[in-house]
Motif scaffolding. Sequence first.
Motif: not given
Length: 99
Positions: A38-66
Amino acid sequence: MTKIKKYAEHIMEEVEGAKEYAEKYIECKAKGNTQWANRFKEMAGDELKHAGYLHEKATQEIEELSKVFQPTEEMREKWEKCHKEYVERTAWVKQMLLM
């Protein structure tokens, strides 16, 4: 576009971390160690959440740059490749966490 490249690298690092935690989750679960599974599952979920946040930010940056800069075909292809890999690898990790 160096900023976008850095985001892409960080996204993949987070997804790779999630994959490693998901593998440990499966290993612990197979051994009957539910506490650590359960701890490793939670940590994996946290990492996916971080990746999602970074993906969202990168997408916003691309839109602004475009709005002020037309990215080259090579830049678009690199981002599309990163996006595709993010989607595929994230889906695989989520599938692992359902085991």
